[in-house]
Design a protein around this motif. Structure first.
Motif: not given
Length: 370
Positions: A43, A45, A50, A68, A343, A349, A366
């Motif tokens: 991921y 951020e 992803y 996302s 995450l 996740l 999540i």
């Protein structure tokens, strides 16, 4: 359909020292439309993107990027002999610090941009090889000189079939991208468990590791182990060890770790094993492991499905939480699915699985550690 998903999944734990409560609770969900299996490995951020793979109808897998909300940004199968392609199967994927994409095969380290155009390809001669059909999260270290070291030993993959003894085994291997040389980084003898492990276990032992989110610590254990060893990621000097207290893990109940001492049914091992490590900010981390399975349960499962595998059954996966190297929980069941990755913000996740019907999309939840 929703009955199999814990929409308010929450498990309360008590810290032994402070009695504060910690919970694992679902905070959001998204789905990816795909007839083929999708896995998410990393991921980025900054852009909320992803990185993962999509099982291809052809040989190999597609390298896939999703936003996302689960919308596919790009997905390509780059397995082949063209100038932009890789000539052997992908075994690792990860984002670079600047958001490009690292890839690994048994003989190549690849760097792609977000449009999956090749930036650089480094060929190398591996010290050992293993074959997997779906990539896993790739780990990269920086040595004291600031050079990039790619870990070529893949986590939770049985890679030691040709080992002659554990005393001389390179348990973690890598490649220096500057010198293009393969390196033995951490020996098996660095982990005390191997002093009591029979070499007949070599086909059943895997290295299991993760990096801390800040990249400073390298956490390492093995399939059958009740300790985690922590190394400085820059020089790979040991920083310490801490114990794991599994609730259902009979493999270590005897003085010698040997196949003859493991519970079996028709040559299928019933004993639990460590499966993954997950690390977050603020000193939190978790061990994911497979519990022991009773022989009667396995017999029933195999009657229902001759291809049944404990590792693919969420009912036998458990998490154990740690804070600052101290265990703060017993075994924690997970929602019915497969953990994909940790995450930022103390979240997990999880790919959620519907056991009652096959769906034409993949659902991901999540979960936040509070």
């Amino acid at each position: 359909m929703e009955k199999f998903i814990c929409t308010a999944f929450s498990l309360l734990l008590f810290l032994s020292s402070t009695k504060a409560q910690v919970s694992l609770k679902k905070v959001s969900e998204f789905k990816i439309d795909s007839f083929y299996e999708v896995g998410i490995l990393d991921y980025y951020e900054k852009d909320q993107v992803y990185l993962g793979y999509t099982k291809s109808k052809d040989a190999g897998v597609e390298i896939s990027l999703f936003n996302s909300k689960g919308t596919k940004i790009i997905s390509k199968n780059l397995y082949g002999e063209g100038p932009n392609e890789h000539v052997s199967l992908l075994s690792g994927l990860a984002f670079s610090k600047d958001g490009n994409i690292w890839g690994k095969t048994d003989i190549e380290i690849l760097l792609y941009d977000r449009n999956l155009k090749l930036i650089k390809k480094t060929r190398f001669l591996p010290l050992s090889t293993s074959t997997i059909y779906f990539p896993k999260k790739l780990a990269m270290l920086k040595n004291a000189s600031g050079e990039n070291i790619v870990i070529t030993t893949i986590s939770n993959v049985f890679s030691f079939v040709f080992a002659k003894d554990f005393g001389s085994l390179n348990f973690i291997e890598g490649i220096n991208l500057k010198s293009e040389k393969s390196l033995g980084l951490i020996s098996a003898r660095s982990l005390p468990i191997f002093s009591k492990t029979d070499i007949n276990m070599k086909n059943m032992v895997a290295a299991i590791y993760t990096l801390s989110p800040d990249g400073r610590s390298f956490y390492l254990t093995s399939s059958f182990n009740d300790q985690i060893t922590v190394f400085d990621s820059q020089n790979l000097v040991e920083k310490g060890k801490f114990d794991i207290e599994h609730e259902s893990f009979d493999a270590l109940g005897r003085s010698k770790l040997s196949i003859s001492n493991l519970q079996r049914l028709n040559n299928i091992i019933l004993s639990g094993r460590n499966y993954a490590l997950h690390a977050w900010d603020n000193g939190f981390m978790a061990v994911e492991y497979l519990q022991d399975i009773p022989s009667s349960s396995l017999e029933k499962k195999l009657t229902e499905d001759k291809y049944y595998s404990v590792s693919r059954d969420p009912a036998y996966h458990r998490l154990i939480l740690f804070k600052d190297s101290k265990q703060i929980s017993g075994d924690i069941p997970i929602p019915y699915g497969e953990i994909q990755m940790a995450l930022p913000g103390n979240r997990l996740l999880i790919r959620l699985i519907n056991p009652d019907e096959e769906e034409d999309f993949m659902r991901f939840g999540i979960f936040e550690l509070k």
